[in-house]
Each structure stands twice: as structure tokens, then as C-alpha cells.
Design an enzyme around this catalytic site. Structure first.
Site, PDB file in Angstrom:
ATOM      1  N   GLY A 133      55.801  78.159  41.786  1.00  0.00           N
ATOM      2  CA  GLY A 133      54.492  78.497  42.339  1.00  0.00           C
ATOM      3  C   GLY A 133      53.753  77.243  42.746  1.00  0.00           C
ATOM      4  O   GLY A 133      52.636  77.277  43.241  1.00  0.00           O
ATOM      5  N   ALA A 155      56.756  66.978  43.399  1.00  0.00           N
ATOM      6  CA  ALA A 155      56.361  66.696  44.788  1.00  0.00           C
ATOM      7  C   ALA A 155      56.697  65.255  45.131  1.00  0.00           C
ATOM      8  O   ALA A 155      57.259  64.961  46.184  1.00  0.00           O
ATOM      9  CB  ALA A 155      54.869  66.972  44.984  1.00  0.00           C
ATOM     10  N   ARG A 159      48.219  60.405  47.586  1.00  0.00           N
ATOM     11  CA  ARG A 159      48.383  61.093  48.856  1.00  0.00           C
ATOM     12  C   ARG A 159      48.651  62.578  48.617  1.00  0.00           C
ATOM     13  O   ARG A 159      49.434  62.937  47.737  1.00  0.00           O
ATOM     14  CB  ARG A 159      49.571  60.480  49.574  1.00  0.00           C
ATOM     15  N   ILE A 160      48.012  63.409  49.413  1.00  0.00           N
ATOM     16  CA  ILE A 160      48.171  64.847  49.284  1.00  0.00           C
ATOM     17  C   ILE A 160      49.069  65.322  50.430  1.00  0.00           C
ATOM     18  O   ILE A 160      48.721  65.176  51.600  1.00  0.00           O
ATOM     19  CB  ILE A 160      46.804  65.559  49.342  1.00  0.00           C
ATOM     20  N   GLY A 178      51.029  63.794  42.390  1.00  0.00           N
ATOM     21  CA  GLY A 178      51.254  65.095  41.747  1.00  0.00           C
ATOM     22  C   GLY A 178      49.955  65.729  41.305  1.00  0.00           C
ATOM     23  O   GLY A 178      49.043  65.057  40.837  1.00  0.00           O
ATOM     24  N   GLY A 221      49.884  69.219  39.791  1.00  0.00           N
ATOM     25  CA  GLY A 221      50.098  70.467  39.053  1.00  0.00           C
ATOM     26  C   GLY A 221      49.307  70.579  37.768  1.00  0.00           C
ATOM     27  O   GLY A 221      49.053  71.680  37.288  1.00  0.00           O
ATOM     28  N   GLU A 222      48.935  69.467  37.188  1.00  0.00           N
ATOM     29  CA  GLU A 222      48.336  69.518  35.857  1.00  0.00           C
ATOM     30  C   GLU A 222      46.925  68.954  35.776  1.00  0.00           C
ATOM     31  O   GLU A 222      46.134  69.369  34.922  1.00  0.00           O
ATOM     32  CB  GLU A 222      49.252  68.791  34.863  1.00  0.00           C
TER      33      GLU A 222
END
Ligand code: FES
Ligand code: FES
Lengths: 180, 749
Positions: B474, B517, B638-639, B712, B714-715
Site C-alpha cells: 500500500g 522507495a 526528495r519526494i 522514505g 512510510g513511517e
């Protein structure tokens, strides 16, 4: 195209039990006949016998909404519905919603497109239930504001936390429907 | 608002999730949804006692049902290896990994002790209810408060554990300082509860081969585990997880349902599916219960003089799970004197484990509650307090950060939120009959990278496939892979197919620690660059060399063509280049060379940061709390895709709101059993609980942190969020609550 499916049995299992009952359902526009035991839920019938696994099981106890489908246009938790009690009903699952969208000439149902556009999903496991629930909400015609949408969608849990995006997606479709 | 199509997709574009259509149409199949000919259904029977031994399992009633094929228990299961090392996995912790149905011992309540296998789900479920078990119980303890009397530091620690490093003399400085606060904080155990329950479908292929559809965050980890435990040769075990219905850490280690389904398949030489019930989702991994004592002291201007930050977390009797709890506060704040102690204590449960931002979601959050109390004790605005005590380097070990844009995050978040309009006194803001509170907290998490391999295959028509054995739980991994590939070769996103979730693909790290990622992204970029180089070599075969023997730095890849940077009219299509060289495909498989030290000689800290602002409204009489507004500013390098990255942050924030207000495991210690093991009683946020959440990504270029400059996301969204909410509750009500969640009863006293 009618197919007879003997529920409560499998290729591996024994013959159908004496308690089995004959019913028919219209699932996503197609009539289907079954002979099933009275304890088979609509959810398990869809998933295990029809292989319509778009409808999800998240608790099996009516607590999460992942199993939401439309029965005669109303949203229900299919894990709490015994299939035999719905004899003759029209059942629409996420797979059927897509077909309805296609019939209108779009690739996707407007809710499905809005969910993709707003990234109203992450793992996607609650998503079919959210979308079917949102369609049920639209059919009911009560919810108008974002607060009402939130309240009325609260039976559909999302552990990935996509709530704000789901609300945005539903509002977009609601507003478009209003201006039509 | 649809994605731009047919134009080159670039890193940084807010593209729609590439697996979105499969998910909104119900076509995405999860672990329990792959149809298999002749499938058997396994239903798990769970232990009714917490500790002791199974004397006898009465399965006659179950076996009498015609469709029941087998009742598998410790007495009739196939042979299993005797030593612990066969049961360890890539991310296991020191100790003796749990082996289901191994012997007659009961180690925790809800332990799987039998599996009923039948031709239908309904029969298996019914038959399981007919099983009677005779036990011999021993006394147990599941009460963490009691366990704390024998807390300890294990000799053998998991490799990822970073022990806190003390500095100066914190206790003396604390005693000497003019202003101080100290409190004991507590969080309960949390269960991950992904919406998809843990499930595995084991397909018996014959000839000693199995294909397993599993709910896991690491298909290759499960593959290696199943091979070692069940004696398959690794190439005969293929594990797939193309779609995973959430995990949050619960799928990092192989879970017991995949073990049981494989054991049953081996016993019967048939295909078997095992799906846990929601109740059984409370019988395995969970975030540990945590107690933390934080003592802080400042001078009269609010400068920190001492930090004391001690914590203990729960683990099982059979494994030593540790996480990094105490370090975050010590890293984040400039202060010459700091000390921390970390211990664990054993309870009779399954082993605790990693859950979204393990250690930081609890340890940093509780620390940030104490920081708010200190700011008030020093009469300094809580945001200002964090800036006064800001540390540009890692304050714990003195290493510089590759980047830390927390100052910018604080500024941009405060601006968006309107922090300057806050009146500091508790109970000083209201909206009708509701008290209004504004709170702030900050968060920190690791930016990790692990070497990952990928495969890329280009066809002459510009179709590109990229693959690695990563997982997308996800998190958006499919999209990240496709987008990085499209960017590297200048293709529209529709031309790229990303494949993952299959142990047969090139080696990838497990999906955890927010590192995928960065890691899979870098691997995909690396192999796509390899493809680009081969394309350029192929282009040189073309008659007349239209690119004039140009080198990589002289050309661009866009719209399926290679063009000269100096003269865009001189270009050739991928297809022409390939046919000139007589190539049907160009394929590259490799992993990028990257040393976590980067190019610099000095060791650096690699972290993400955030600043979270929360608004709550509290009914003055009923004490019902609503979180009406959150602004979170995130500094995470960086996104790659701001749309999917934003969703990751939203998810973390929602879980953080759950920590603040809802989630709590309630155990009856006499039984040793989790009593609220369902969604009706274990509350997670629902739609009505979640109102406005605004996410800001702060500009933070960081070429040093990982190959793509990605950290990253996610957290980091969960770290500190609960603290911002609880601090806002203090501002609204004047009440400090030290034990999460802040339920109404705690505010009414
Ligand atoms: S599965 Fe039906 S409500 Fe959860
Ligand atoms: S998208 Fe994962 S549970 Fe909602």
C-alpha cells in the site's frame, strides 16, 4: 447464462448436504442459481464459490465494512447476510460496478475514477467496500456535506488511513451528481 | 484531475497510483484470493490457556464430519527440524522462534494448537468448534507492570538495535537546574490490524514444489524460511505477494499461518489455504507495551540542561525483541547532559515486533509530551522551545546529518496552521461549548537504504518492464518503480510495467523501515541507465551515425527517442536504434553500487524529520475530544511522487491520532487473553474521527543520503503525531495525561 453451483461443497469435498436449499440471485446483472446450506454467508458465497474476490473479508463480524455490497441498491455487510435469506435479490459487487461504469461509456464508474484520482486508497483492501458503501450512500440521498459523508461512511474502516482522500472522492462524485 | 498521459513521466510528478485501477475494480487478488483447483481450507484452533501443556485434543467430533480431511496437531504433524536456526528469518530477533504444533507446550494465549482441514470453509470452521482440548495449566504473567520487576538488558541484541549513548552528567545537571519536570509515561500494546487478515494459499505443485500466495512484506524472506523449515530446496518454493492488504510491520517475519498452511500441504500433499480470523490477528505480533520515564531540566531561559530518558518494552518468554526507543530525544535536542537506559521485560504473549516506526512512534512521541511540559514549566512557547534547543547535528553522537530541514518544517507548518494566533494559557481558546487546544510536536525517523537488485527489459516499441522481488503493501512501490523507470528512459508512465511480489524476481530487501522507495528506486534507475547505455551503443550502429558517436552526457532520453542535447532535431527512436543493432530486446539486471558512507569520509546521520500541529476541540462537560485539524510538515529529502507520498503521511497521521485517542489492547491478566480482540472493541480511527489533515513536504535536497536523494515516508507521519494531539488536549483542558490513549475517563477525573 445460468450455471448451477453446488455451494458448501468443492471439488474436494463430499456431496451436498441434505440441508441445502435452492436459491437464485442476480449477481452483477447475471442470474445465478445455487443449492447451498443455510449457514453460507453471502460474502463466502461471492468469494469462495463465485470467485468474486473483489468483495473483501476484514472481520466476518459486521465491524469493518470491507465486505460491503449492494443488495437491491442498498449497502449491506455481506458477512452478516446469509445467502439463503437473500433469495431473488439483485447483488452488485465492485466487479459489477465497474461494468455499470463501462456501460455508461467510461472506463470506470465515477466513484472508481474519483478514488484513483484522489489516491483514496493505499493497500486497496478496504477499497471495494468503501466504493460500494459510497454508492449506497449516494442511493440513500441523505448525506450532502462532508461531515455527513464522514458520519455515514464510518462503518467502513481503513487501516491505511485514506479517510480524507476517500471523503474528497465521494464529495466530488456527490457534487457532480447534484449539478447534473 | 487525471494524471498527465503520454508525456514523459518525471520523478516529482503527482501521478496516479499505477495499481489503482486494479484495486478499485476488485481485480487485485490478495493472498486468500487466488483460485486453486482442489483447494482445502485450514481453520486454526487457538489455545484457550496461556501457559502449560496440552494433555489431549479430542477431535473425534470434527473427524466424524464427512468433509473433514484431517485434524493436524502436534501429535500427527509431519517431521520438523529440531534446532532453532532452521526457524530464523532475515529479520528475526535473538531467541527461539515460535514453532506452531511442535510439541504439547502452550506458550501464550491464542497460540495455534491444531488446524482442521476440510473441503469447505464452512465445514472447517464448524469442525474447529467441535474440538475439545484438555490442558494442564501453569501460572502465567501477562501484566507488564509485574514483569518490570525483572526487567533486563539481554546480552544478545538484534543487529538493528542502536543503544542510546549518554553524555555529560545528566543526574547532577538535573539536580542543579532551576526548572524541571519529570513523569512516567505509558503506552499499551498495539496490534497492527491490517484490514486484510493474515492469509496464505499454498499450491501443491507436485514433485516437491510449492507456490505460495502469502501476506508478507518479503517474499524472499518467506521463501528462505519455508525452504529451511520444511526441507524444500529453495528453487522449489516460489512465494508471491503481488497485492498485500496492509501490514505495517506484521508481515516482516513469516507469520504462523504460512507455516501452518505449508505444514498441512506437506502432510496431505494437497493445496491448502489458511486465513486467520480477526480475533486471531490479536494472537501474534504487536507493538510492545512501553513505559518511559522522562525527566527534563532547563535554565531560566528554557535552555535544556539535562535529559533523562529511560524506557522499557515488553517481549515474550522465548525471544528478545528490542527497539530503538530512547535515542530519538537524545538525538534531536541540543543539551550537554543526557542519559538513557533501555531494558526489556518478559510476558507470556507472542513476541512483540516492529510496527510502523518501531521505537520512535512510542519513544519520540512520549518524549515530546515531556518537552511540552518543560516548555510550559519554563514559560516558553512550545514551538519556540524546540527552536531554542535545536540541534543541527545528531546531538547524541555528534555526527552531522546529511540534511535536516526541521527548522523549515517548523516554520512552514506554523505558518500554515496559524500558530502565531495561539494564546498560550490552557483553556484560553474556545468555540461555543467546546474548548479549543493547539498543540505541537516534532518527529524523527531513519532514512535507510539497502542494496536491491532489479531487472529491466525494453522492447523496440518502447514498452519497458522493470521488476524486483519487492513488496507493495500500500506504500506505492509499484508506482515508484514505474515512475523512476519512466523518468530514466523518458517514457510515458503507460509504457512502463512494474512487477514485484514474487520471490523469483531479482533480490530485494523486505518492505520495512521506509527504505524501499530509496532502495528499489535506486535499483530501477540503475538498470534503466544500463538500458540507456546499451541503447546509445545500439544507436551508433545506425548508418551515418545521426548522433555522431555521442556519449551519455551528450544526449537526452524522451518520448521514446534519444536526442542530442545540443541539437534536439538530431534524434532517433529506440526502435530504430535497436533494429540497427539487430536487437529484439535490451535487458539489464544488476544492483547499484552504493556505500552507506556515501562519498564523504565522515560518518553521517541519515534521518527524516517532521513538525506536527494539531487542533482539538473538547466538549467542556462530556470531555469528548475531536481532532479538527492537523498540519504536518515533513522533511524527507526528495519526494518521488507527492500524491502517493502524501497518502503515506496521511496514513501515519491517522494511526497517530488512533494512538492519541483510541487504540488500546485490554488484557484480562487472570486469563492472559486480549479481551477486545475485534474491531468493535479495539478502536481504530473511523471516517468520523478524521477531519482535515494538511501535508507539507519541505524542500530538502540531499544527494548524499541515498542514490536518488530519497529518504522514505512510510513511517515519519506517525512519529510525534499523538504527542501533538495530546499536547493540544492539555492546551484545551489544562489536563496532562501520561498514559495513552486519552479516553474520556482520563479527562473527567
Ligand atoms: S467483513 Fe463484513 S463487516 Fe467486516
Ligand atoms: S486502503 Fe488499506 S485499508 Fe484502506
Amino acid at each position: 447464462m445460468d450455471t448451477r453451483v453446488f455451494g458448501g461443497t468443492s471439488q474436494a469435498g463430499a456431496a451436498q448436504s441434505s440441508e441445502a436449499i435452492g436459491i437464485s440471485l442476480v449477481i452483477n446483472g447475471r442470474r445465478r442459481d445455487f443449492v447451498i446450506e443455510p449457514w453460507v454467508t453471502l460474502l463466502d458465497l461471492l468469494r469462495e464459490q463465485e470467485h468474486l474476490t473483489g468483495t473483501k473479508k476484514g472481520c466476518d463480524h459486521g465491524q469493518c465494512g470491507a465486505c460491503t455490497v449492494l443488495v437491491d441498491g442498498k449497502r449491506i455487510n455481506s458477512c452478516l447476510a446469509l445467502a439463503v435469506a437473500r433469495d431473488g435479490a439483485q447483488v452488485t459487487t465492485i466487479e459489477g460496478l465497474a461494468c455499470e461504469g463501462l456501460a455508461e461509456g467510461h472506463g470506470l464508474h465515477p466513484l472508481q475514477q474519483a478514488f484513483v484520482d484522489h489516491d483514496a486508497l493505499q493497500c486497496g483492501y478496504c477499497t471495494p467496500g468503501q466504493i460500494c458503501s459510497a454508492q449506497g450512500l449516494i442511493n440513500e440521498g441523505h448525506a450532502r456535506s462532508r461531515d455527513e459523508v464522514r458520519e455515514s461512511m464510518s462503518g467502513n474502516l481503513c487501516r491505511c488511513g485514506a479517510y480524507t482522500n476517500i471523503a474528497a472522492a465521494v464529495m466530488e462524485v456527490l457534487e457532480k451528481a447534484d449539478t447534473r | 484531475m487525471t494524471s498527465p498521459t503520454r508525456t514523459t513521466a518525471r520523478i516529482g510528478d503527482p501521478l496516479n497510483r499505477v495499481d489503482g485501477v486494479a484495486k478499485v475494480t476488485g481485480q487485485a487478488r490478495y493472498a486468500a484470493e487466488h483460485p486453486v483447483e482442489g483447494l482445502l481450507y485450514g481453520w486454526v484452533v487457538s489455545s484457550g490457556i496461556t501457559k502449560g501443556r496440552i494433555v489431549r485434543i479430542h477431535d473425534e467430533g470434527a473427524r466424524a464430519l464427512p468433509e473433514v480431511v484431517e485434524v493436524m496437531t502436534h501429535t500427527n504433524r509431519p517431521q520438523l527440524p529440531p534446532f532453532d536456526h532452521s526457524y530464523t528469518d532475515a529479520v528475526s530477533v535473538p531467541g527461539s522462534p515460535f514453532r506452531a504444533l511442535y510439541d504439547e507446550k502452550a506458550l501464550f494465549n491464542g497460540q495455534p494448537i491444531a488446524v482442521v482441514i476440510a473441503g469447505t470453509l464452512e465445514t472447517a470452521r464448524y469442525a474447529a468448534s467441535l474440538i475439545d482440548v484438555e490442558y494442564e495449566s501453569e501460572s502465567h504473567n501477562t501484566d507488564f507492570a509485574v514483569a518490570l520487576t525483572s526487567q533486563f538488558v539481554p546480552n544478545d541484541k538484534r543487529s538493528t538495535f542502536e543503544p542510546p549513548q549518554s553524555r555529560g552528567d545528566a543526574h547532577a545537571a538535573y539536580d542543579a537546574a532551576p526548572l524541571k519536570v519529570a513523569a512516567d509515561f505509558h503506552v499499551p500494546a498495539y496490534y497492527h490490524n491490517p484490514m486484510e487478515m493474515h492469509a496464505s494459499t499454498v499450491v501443491w505443485e507436485g514433485n516437491g514444489r510449492i507456490t505460495v500466495y502469502d501476506k508478507t512484506q518479503g517474499p524472499q524472506n518467506v521463501q528462505a524460511y519455508l525452504a529451511a523449515v520444511f526441507g524444500f530446496s529453495p528453487e522449489h518454493v516460489r512465494v508471491k505477494n503481488p497485492y498485500v492488504g496492509g501490514a505495517f510491520g506484521s508481515g516482516l517475519r513469516p507469520q504462523y499461518q504460512v507455516y501452518l498452511a505449508t505444514l498441512a500441504a506437506k502432510m496431505l500433499e494437497r493445496s491448502v489455504r489458511v486465513v486467520l480470523t480477526r480475533q486471531q490477528m490479536f494472537s501474534h505480533v504487536h507493538r510492545p507495551e512501553t513505559v518511559q520515564t522522562v525527566a527534563l531540566a532547563t535554565d531560566t531561559s528554557g535552555r535544556l540542561q539535562a535529559i533523562i530518558n529511560d524506557a522499557a518494552t515488553s517481549t515474550s518468554r522465548f525471544e528478545d525483541y528490542m527497539e530503538t526507543v530512547c535515542d530519538w530525544g537524545l538525538m534531536n535536542y541540543a543539551c550537554e547532559n543526557a542519559s538513557a537506559k533501555y531494558t526489556i521485560a518478559r510476558v507470556d504473549t507472542y513476541t512483540s515486533g516492529d510496527m510502523r516506526a518501531p521505537g520512535a512512534a512510542t519513544g519520540m512521541t512520549l518524549f515530546e509530551l515531556a518537552v511540552d511540559e518543560m516548555a510550559y514549566a519554563a514559560s516558553v512557547d512550545p514551538l519556540q522551545f524546540r527552536l531554542i534547543n535545536y540541534s543541527d547535528k545528531n546531538a547524541m553522537d555528534g555526527t552531522p546529518f546529511t540534511s535536516k530541514a526541521l527548522r523549515e518544517a517548523c516554520a512552514q507548518g506554523a505558518e500554515k496552521f496559524g500558530w502565531s494566533r495561539r494564546t498560550p494559557a490552557p483553556r484560553s481558546m474556545r468555540d461555543g461549548r467546546e474548548l479549543v487546544g493547539w498543540g505541537v510536536a516534532t518527529g524523527i525517523w531513519d532514512a535507510l537504504f539497502e542494496k536491491t537488485s532489479a531487472h529491466a527489459k525494453l522492447l523496440p516499441n518502447g514498452d519497458l518492464e522493470v521488476a524486483t522481488a519487492a513488496s507493495d503493501i500500500g506504500t506505492g512501490t509499484y508506482t515508484v518503480m514505474a515512475q523512476v523507470a519512466a523518468d530514466t528512459l523518458g517514457l510515458p508512465i503507460e509504457k512502463v510495467t512494474a512487477t514485484l511480489g514474487d520471490s523469483a524476481l531479482p533480490k530485494s530487501t523486505v518492505e520495512g523501515g521506509s527504505k524501499l522507495a530509496a532502495s528499489a528506486g535506486a535499483a530501477v534507475q540503475h538498470v534503466c541507465r544500463g538500458v540507456a547505455e546499451k541503447l546509445l551503443v545500439a544507436a551508433d550502429q545506425l548508418e551515418g551515425q545521426p548522433l555522431g558517436g555521442a556519449r551519455m552526457e551528450d544526449v537526452t532520453f524522451a518520448q521514446g527517442r534519444i536526442a542530442l542535447k545540443s541539437d534536439a532535431t538530431r534524434s532517433i527512436s529506440f526502435g530504430d536504434a535497436m533494429s540497427a543493432a539487430g536487437l529484439d530486446t535490451i535487458e539489464v539486471e544488476d544492483s547499484p553500487a552504493w556505500h552507506s558512507g556515501g562519498s564523504s569520509q565522515t560518518r553521517k546521520s541519515r534521518n527524516t524529520h517532521n513538525a506536527i500541529f494539531a487542533e482539538v476541540k473538547v466538549d467542556e462537560e462530556l470531555c469528548v475530544v475531536r481532532v479538527t485539524r492537523i498540519v504536518i510538515a515533513v522533511a524527507a529529502g526528495r519526494i518521488i511522487n507527492p500524491k502517493t507520498a502524501r497518502s503515506q503521511i496521511l496514513g501515519g497521521v491517522v494511526m497517530g491520532i488512533g494512538m492519541a485517542l483510541h487504540e488500546e489492547t485490554a488484557t484480562d491478566h487472570r486469563l492472559g487473553r486480549v479481551m477486545n480482540h475485534n474491531f468493535a472493541e479495539y478502536h481504530i480511527p473511523a471516517h468520523a474521527d478524521i477531519q482535515d489533515i494538511e501535508v507539507i513536504f519541505v524542500d530538502e535536497p540531499d544527494p548524499e543520503v541515498t542514490p536518488l536523494g530519497v529518504k522514505g515516508v512510510g513511517e515519519i507521519g506517525i512519529v510525534g503525531t499523538a504527542a501533538a494531539v495530546v499536547n493540544a488536549i492539555y492546551h484545551a483542558t489544562g489536563k496532562r495525561v501520561h498514559s495513552l490513549p486519552v479516553t474520556i475517563d482520563k479527562l473527567l477525573v
